[in-house]
Design a protein around this motif. Structure first.
Motif, mmCIF file in Angstrom:
data_model
loop_
_atom_site.group_PDB
_atom_site.id
_atom_site.type_symbol
_atom_site.label_atom_id
_atom_site.label_comp_id
_atom_site.label_asym_id
_atom_site.label_seq_id
_atom_site.Cartn_x
_atom_site.Cartn_y
_atom_site.Cartn_z
ATOM 1 N N LEU A 159 0.622 -1.279 0.005
ATOM 2 C CA LEU A 159 0.225 -0.037 0.128
ATOM 3 C C LEU A 159 0.987 1.166 0.044
ATOM 4 O O LEU A 159 0.596 2.289 -0.575
ATOM 5 C CB LEU A 159 -0.937 -0.035 1.217
ATOM 6 N N LYS A 160 1.782 1.229 0.736
ATOM 7 C CA LYS A 160 3.068 2.279 0.674
ATOM 8 C C LYS A 160 3.295 2.691 -0.758
ATOM 9 O O LYS A 160 3.556 3.789 -1.131
ATOM 10 C CB LYS A 160 4.146 1.894 1.669
ATOM 11 N N LYS A 161 3.732 1.645 -1.417
ATOM 12 C CA LYS A 161 4.242 1.866 -2.970
ATOM 13 C C LYS A 161 3.075 2.307 -3.683
ATOM 14 O O LYS A 161 3.274 3.195 -4.704
ATOM 15 C CB LYS A 161 4.804 0.538 -3.475
ATOM 16 N N LEU A 162 1.829 1.850 -3.483
ATOM 17 C CA LEU A 162 0.685 2.397 -4.117
ATOM 18 C C LEU A 162 0.563 4.088 -3.954
ATOM 19 O O LEU A 162 0.157 4.771 -4.692
ATOM 20 C CB LEU A 162 -0.660 1.723 -3.892
ATOM 21 N N PHE A 163 0.650 4.559 -2.748
ATOM 22 C CA PHE A 163 0.646 5.836 -2.315
ATOM 23 C C PHE A 163 1.720 6.632 -2.838
ATOM 24 O O PHE A 163 1.677 7.882 -3.349
ATOM 25 C CB PHE A 163 0.598 6.015 -0.952
ATOM 26 N N GLU A 164 2.852 5.863 -2.978
ATOM 27 C CA GLU A 164 4.092 6.684 -3.591
ATOM 28 C C GLU A 164 4.125 6.920 -4.862
ATOM 29 O O GLU A 164 4.662 7.945 -5.323
ATOM 30 C CB GLU A 164 5.370 5.985 -3.330
ATOM 31 N N ALA A 165 3.691 5.938 -5.767
ATOM 32 C CA ALA A 165 3.582 6.325 -7.277
ATOM 33 C C ALA A 165 2.042 5.455 -7.606
ATOM 34 O O ALA A 165 2.120 4.348 -8.091
ATOM 35 C CB ALA A 165 4.652 5.233 -7.696
ATOM 36 N N PRO A 166 1.066 6.302 -7.550
ATOM 37 C CA PRO A 166 -0.133 5.864 -7.776
ATOM 38 C C PRO A 166 -0.425 5.559 -9.203
ATOM 39 O O PRO A 166 0.113 6.374 -10.176
ATOM 40 C CB PRO A 166 -0.946 6.754 -7.231
ATOM 41 N N PRO A 167 -0.764 4.343 -9.609
ATOM 42 C CA PRO A 167 -1.179 4.007 -10.911
ATOM 43 C C PRO A 167 -2.483 4.503 -11.451
ATOM 44 O O PRO A 167 -3.196 4.839 -10.693
ATOM 45 C CB PRO A 167 -1.149 2.362 -10.747
ATOM 46 N N LYS A 168 -2.581 4.376 -12.694
ATOM 47 C CA LYS A 168 -3.844 4.867 -13.254
ATOM 48 C C LYS A 168 -4.878 3.692 -13.009
ATOM 49 O O LYS A 168 -4.442 2.328 -12.838
ATOM 50 C CB LYS A 168 -3.613 4.970 -14.837
ATOM 51 N N VAL A 169 -5.977 3.901 -12.647
ATOM 52 C CA VAL A 169 -6.994 3.131 -12.001
ATOM 53 C C VAL A 169 -7.463 2.228 -13.342
ATOM 54 O O VAL A 169 -8.160 2.576 -14.109
ATOM 55 C CB VAL A 169 -8.193 3.675 -11.506
ATOM 56 N N ASP A 170 -7.162 0.924 -13.221
ATOM 57 C CA ASP A 170 -7.678 -0.156 -14.220
ATOM 58 C C ASP A 170 -8.421 -1.141 -13.211
ATOM 59 O O ASP A 170 -7.444 -2.319 -12.773
ATOM 60 C CB ASP A 170 -6.338 -0.703 -14.935
ATOM 61 N N LEU A 171 -9.708 -0.977 -12.912
ATOM 62 C CA LEU A 171 -10.397 -1.736 -12.156
ATOM 63 C C LEU A 171 -10.301 -3.373 -12.525
ATOM 64 O O LEU A 171 -9.995 -4.090 -11.527
ATOM 65 C CB LEU A 171 -11.638 -1.442 -12.160
ATOM 66 N N ILE A 172 -10.350 -3.546 -13.804
ATOM 67 C CA ILE A 172 -10.334 -5.003 -14.282
ATOM 68 C C ILE A 172 -9.044 -5.548 -14.044
ATOM 69 O O ILE A 172 -8.911 -6.568 -13.421
ATOM 70 C CB ILE A 172 -10.919 -5.058 -15.722
ATOM 71 N N GLY A 173 -7.955 -4.862 -14.290
ATOM 72 C CA GLY A 173 -6.654 -5.192 -14.051
ATOM 73 C C GLY A 173 -6.062 -5.392 -12.627
ATOM 74 O O GLY A 173 -5.274 -6.172 -12.462
ATOM 75 N N MET A 174 -6.819 -4.666 -11.891
ATOM 76 C CA MET A 174 -6.547 -4.551 -10.439
ATOM 77 C C MET A 174 -7.095 -5.866 -9.787
ATOM 78 O O MET A 174 -6.418 -6.609 -8.859
ATOM 79 C CB MET A 174 -6.920 -3.279 -9.831
ATOM 80 N N ILE A 175 -8.315 -6.141 -10.190
ATOM 81 C CA ILE A 175 -9.193 -7.329 -9.681
ATOM 82 C C ILE A 175 -8.261 -8.603 -10.287
ATOM 83 O O ILE A 175 -8.042 -9.586 -9.273
ATOM 84 C CB ILE A 175 -10.730 -7.278 -10.272
ATOM 85 N N GLN A 176 -7.966 -8.530 -11.467
ATOM 86 C CA GLN A 176 -7.368 -9.656 -12.090
ATOM 87 C C GLN A 176 -5.891 -9.792 -11.466
ATOM 88 O O GLN A 176 -5.327 -10.937 -11.291
ATOM 89 C CB GLN A 176 -7.370 -9.545 -13.515
ATOM 90 N N GLY A 177 -5.320 -8.544 -11.188
ATOM 91 C CA GLY A 177 -3.806 -8.838 -10.517
ATOM 92 C C GLY A 177 -2.765 -8.223 -11.211
ATOM 93 O O GLY A 177 -1.748 -7.762 -10.860
ATOM 94 N N GLU A 178 -3.044 -8.225 -12.731
ATOM 95 C CA GLU A 178 -1.745 -7.767 -13.521
ATOM 96 C C GLU A 178 -1.404 -6.412 -13.226
ATOM 97 O O GLU A 178 -0.282 -6.103 -13.380
ATOM 98 C CB GLU A 178 -2.433 -8.086 -15.082
ATOM 99 N N ALA A 179 -2.429 -5.442 -13.079
ATOM 100 C CA ALA A 179 -2.169 -3.879 -12.964
ATOM 101 C C ALA A 179 -1.778 -3.749 -11.754
ATOM 102 O O ALA A 179 -0.912 -2.640 -11.473
ATOM 103 C CB ALA A 179 -3.336 -3.196 -13.093
#
Length: 163
Positions: free
Chosen positions: A108-128
């Motif tokens: 979660l720390k890395k997500l806050f440090e360099a937030p990715p573009k939100v790709d809901l499907i890719g995040m659920i699937q895991g690749e994003a």
């Protein structure tokens, strides 16, 4: 009726499909950590109270002016939830993700440090989320489960009240 639902889903998906602002994400990260620290300070003050006069959030020796019944152990169990949240925010433990198994998770720390573009499907699937995946200790969720059990199904209500 179906059209309204499609429109609502479209609004949500388009709102999420924005490029996050890294500066705002960093500010939010700091805000969440400060909120946890202030919440700890608050509970220390609650425990030190000796009167029983119109308490919004009572300690175990007080009654709530709002009519809330806090079960014994509420403060300690809430502190366990806060400890997990703080560890997540600091990158000391990882968020579980179904794709990565029990020995890896999302920082979660890395997500806050360099937030990715939100790709809901890719995040659920895991690749994003692969750039944020690490091997390490994954949060068990036990503290929250214990808090939910203690609050008898009203954990979210109390989490909002406590913050």
């Amino acid at each position: 009726m179906f059209g309204n639902q499609v429109d609502r889903v479209t609004i949500i998906l388009q709102a999420l499909a924005q490029e996050p602002d890294a500066a705002l994400a960093a500010k939010a990260h700091g805000h969440f950590l400060a909120m946890i620290e202030e919440n700890r300070r608050f509970w220390t003050l609650v425990e030190a109270e000796t009167d029983n006069d119109r308490e919004w959030i009572p300690n175990e020796k007080q009654l709530s002016a709002l009519g809330l019944q806090l079960p014994p152990g509420t403060a300690a169990q809430w502190q366990a939830v806060l400890a997990d949240a703080e560890k997540l925010l600091k990158g000391e433990i990882l968020m579980p993700h179904w794709r990565y198994g029990a020995e890896a998770g999302i920082s979660l720390k890395k997500l806050f440090e360099a937030p990715p573009k939100v790709d809901l499907i890719g995040m659920i699937q895991g690749e994003a989320l692969l750039p944020y995946a690490e091997k390490g200790v994954v949060m068990s969720g036990q503290a929250w489960s214990d808090f939910e059990r203690l609050m008898q199904g009203d954990a979210v209500l109390f989490a909002v009240l406590f913050n």
